[in-house]
Design a protein around this motif. Structure first.
Motif, PDB file in Angstrom:
ATOM      1  N   ALA A   1       1.295  -4.540   2.644  1.00 18.62           N
ATOM      2  CA  ALA A   1      -0.401  -5.163   2.282  1.00 18.62           C
ATOM      3  C   ALA A   1      -0.590  -5.875   3.650  1.00 18.62           C
ATOM      4  O   ALA A   1       0.119  -6.833   3.492  1.00 18.62           O
ATOM      5  CB  ALA A   1      -0.364  -5.567   1.261  1.00 18.62           C
ATOM      6  N   LEU A   2      -2.741  -5.756   3.686  1.00 19.60           N
ATOM      7  CA  LEU A   2      -2.601  -6.958   4.396  1.00 19.60           C
ATOM      8  C   LEU A   2      -4.157  -7.640   3.181  1.00 19.60           C
ATOM      9  O   LEU A   2      -4.611  -7.024   2.293  1.00 19.60           O
ATOM     10  CB  LEU A   2      -3.354  -6.035   5.996  1.00 19.60           C
ATOM     11  CG  LEU A   2      -2.205  -5.561   6.972  1.00 19.60           C
ATOM     12  CD1 LEU A   2      -3.232  -5.334   7.882  1.00 19.60           C
ATOM     13  CD2 LEU A   2      -1.164  -6.789   6.837  1.00 19.60           C
ATOM     14  N   PRO A   3      -4.649  -8.124   4.586  1.00 14.16           N
ATOM     15  CA  PRO A   3      -5.730  -8.624   2.771  1.00 14.16           C
ATOM     16  C   PRO A   3      -6.813  -8.135   3.067  1.00 14.16           C
ATOM     17  O   PRO A   3      -7.027  -7.380   4.016  1.00 14.16           O
ATOM     18  CB  PRO A   3      -6.263 -10.370   4.137  1.00 14.16           C
ATOM     19  CG  PRO A   3      -4.651 -11.069   4.544  1.00 14.16           C
ATOM     20  CD  PRO A   3      -4.433  -8.865   4.843  1.00 14.16           C
ATOM     21  N   ARG A   4      -7.523  -7.843   2.256  1.00 17.13           N
ATOM     22  CA  ARG A   4      -8.504  -6.598   2.024  1.00 17.13           C
ATOM     23  C   ARG A   4      -7.991  -5.789   2.090  1.00 17.13           C
ATOM     24  O   ARG A   4      -8.746  -5.043   2.951  1.00 17.13           O
ATOM     25  CB  ARG A   4      -9.741  -7.081   3.020  1.00 17.13           C
ATOM     26  CG  ARG A   4     -10.286  -8.510   2.608  1.00 17.13           C
ATOM     27  CD  ARG A   4     -11.623  -8.869   3.426  1.00 17.13           C
ATOM     28  NE  ARG A   4     -12.604  -7.880   3.074  1.00 17.13           N
ATOM     29  CZ  ARG A   4     -14.001  -7.755   3.882  1.00 17.13           C
ATOM     30  NH1 ARG A   4     -14.393  -8.851   4.472  1.00 17.13           N
ATOM     31  NH2 ARG A   4     -15.084  -7.184   3.100  1.00 17.13           N
ATOM     32  N   GLU A   5      -7.060  -4.981   1.492  1.00 16.11           N
ATOM     33  CA  GLU A   5      -6.155  -3.735   2.114  1.00 16.11           C
ATOM     34  C   GLU A   5      -7.171  -2.709   1.058  1.00 16.11           C
ATOM     35  O   GLU A   5      -7.484  -1.541   1.596  1.00 16.11           O
ATOM     36  CB  GLU A   5      -4.567  -3.705   1.241  1.00 16.11           C
ATOM     37  CG  GLU A   5      -4.393  -2.954   2.166  1.00 16.11           C
ATOM     38  CD  GLU A   5      -3.899  -2.197   3.163  1.00 16.11           C
ATOM     39  OE1 GLU A   5      -4.033  -0.997   3.798  1.00 16.11           O
ATOM     40  OE2 GLU A   5      -3.712  -3.033   3.303  1.00 16.11           O
TER      41      GLU A   5
ATOM     42  N   ARG B   1       1.015  -1.148  -0.556  1.00  9.93           N
ATOM     43  CA  ARG B   1       0.078   0.101   0.460  1.00  9.93           C
ATOM     44  C   ARG B   1       0.780   1.416  -0.343  1.00  9.93           C
ATOM     45  O   ARG B   1       1.985   1.416   0.245  1.00  9.93           O
ATOM     46  CB  ARG B   1      -0.806   0.059   1.174  1.00  9.93           C
ATOM     47  CG  ARG B   1      -1.227   1.158   1.473  1.00  9.93           C
ATOM     48  CD  ARG B   1      -2.971   1.624   2.764  1.00  9.93           C
ATOM     49  NE  ARG B   1      -3.410   2.624   2.698  1.00  9.93           N
ATOM     50  CZ  ARG B   1      -4.823   2.570   2.529  1.00  9.93           C
ATOM     51  NH1 ARG B   1      -5.148   0.957   3.660  1.00  9.93           N
ATOM     52  NH2 ARG B   1      -5.839   3.052   3.290  1.00  9.93           N
TER      53      ARG B   1
ATOM     54  N   ASP C   1     -10.285  -2.499   1.607  1.00  6.37           N
ATOM     55  CA  ASP C   1     -11.885  -1.870   2.773  1.00  6.37           C
ATOM     56  C   ASP C   1     -10.852  -0.744   3.674  1.00  6.37           C
ATOM     57  O   ASP C   1     -11.869  -0.820   4.675  1.00  6.37           O
ATOM     58  CB  ASP C   1     -11.850  -3.433   2.840  1.00  6.37           C
ATOM     59  CG  ASP C   1     -12.924  -3.889   1.956  1.00  6.37           C
ATOM     60  OD1 ASP C   1     -13.099  -3.441   1.016  1.00  6.37           O
ATOM     61  OD2 ASP C   1     -13.398  -4.912   2.085  1.00  6.37           O
ATOM     62  N   ARG C   2      -9.449  -0.075   3.831  1.00  4.41           N
ATOM     63  CA  ARG C   2      -9.095  -0.392   5.173  1.00  4.41           C
ATOM     64  C   ARG C   2      -8.644   1.607   4.695  1.00  4.41           C
ATOM     65  O   ARG C   2      -7.661   2.156   3.315  1.00  4.41           O
ATOM     66  CB  ARG C   2      -7.840  -0.939   5.829  1.00  4.41           C
ATOM     67  CG  ARG C   2      -8.236  -2.124   5.749  1.00  4.41           C
ATOM     68  CD  ARG C   2      -6.639  -2.549   6.020  1.00  4.41           C
ATOM     69  NE  ARG C   2      -7.023  -3.809   6.434  1.00  4.41           N
ATOM     70  CZ  ARG C   2      -7.308  -4.949   7.575  1.00  4.41           C
ATOM     71  NH1 ARG C   2      -7.951  -3.920   8.484  1.00  4.41           N
ATOM     72  NH2 ARG C   2      -6.966  -6.340   7.244  1.00  4.41           N
TER      73      ARG C   2
END
Length: 247
Positions: free
Chosen positions: A200-204, A157, A206-207
């Motif tokens: 990056a995280l899962p479902r980035e 990100r 959405d953050r």
């Protein structure tokens, strides 16, 4: 006798009429009437069904030909759509990113490019990466303010943006992660820019994130802002509530 009582329609009437005529003729000749067999009406012929006419081969091929034409039409439409998408992508890359008129390359790292370009009286940030472009046109922030933009790239990100002249560095928070990066001066003015990379995280997507401006001594240069260029409405609301706390 009416047309409805035509002897031809009733064989027994035809036979009686024939005998009556024979008796009258015999009486006139003075001879005994002789029974004359009435001619039998010819048996109605049963029409022999004609052999089925084979359908023309062209008619048999019509369904397959129609299906082939439909498939070909869909293939042509899909190809045209792919061409439009490709042309749109090329056109997008030509008006944003490093290829845009007056664009300035700020950063090339981790699989993305960060550029700044003028647009009317605003400055537009573009994050170009393999698979897309994130863009945001911004008004110049005040001396202690920031204007962020986020994009999910193959490298992670990216949180980039513009900052005022009093902002020496920014602290970026999102999803339990925290990173502090320095700002950089833009030639010919008082604006500064920054770019932070978070894993990056899962479902980035959405953050949301928060960006807090800092001076050289670490004190706040201005109010933290919520970066809602990514994130759901709930995460954006939470980020805005978080910025109300002094950071």
């Amino acid at each position: 006798m009416s047309d409805a009582d035509d002897p031809a329609d009733l064989p027994i009437l035809a036979e009686l009429e024939h005998e009556f005529r024979a008796m009258v003729a015999a009486e006139l000749r003075g001879a005994a009437p002789a029974r004359v067999a009435a001619p039998r009406a010819p048996a109605a012929r049963t029409p022999t069904p004609a052999p089925p006419t084979p359908a023309p081969r062209r008619a048999a091929r019509r369904p397959a030909l129609a299906a082939g034409r439909r498939i070909l039409g869909r293939a042509v439409a899909a190809g045209a759509l792919a061409g439009v998408v490709g042309a749109t992508a090329l056109a997008t890359k030509s008006v944003v990113g490093h290829g845009a008129p007056g664009a300035r390359l700020l950063e090339r790292a981790a699989g993305h490019e960060l550029t700044l370009r003028p647009y009317q009286r605003r400055s537009c940030l573009d994050v170009a990466y393999d698979g897309g472009v994130a863009s945001r046109c911004l008004d110049a922030p005040d001396a202690g303010g920031v204007r962020p933009l986020s994009a999910v790239t193959p490298g992670g990100r990216v949180v980039a943006g513009l900052a005022g002249r009093d902002v020496a560095r920014v602290v970026v928070r999102s999803g339990g992660r925290r990173v502090a990066v320095a700002t950089h001066a833009l030639p010919g003015g008082t604006l500064r820019w920054f770019s932070a990379l978070l894993p990056a995280l899962p479902r980035e997507a959405d953050r949301a994130a928060t960006v807090a401006p800092r001076r050289d001594d670490g004190t706040p240069a201005g109010r933290a802002v919520a970066d809602c260029t990514l994130g759901t409405a709930a995460s954006c609301r939470a980020a805005r509530e978080h910025t109300e706390v002094r950071m």
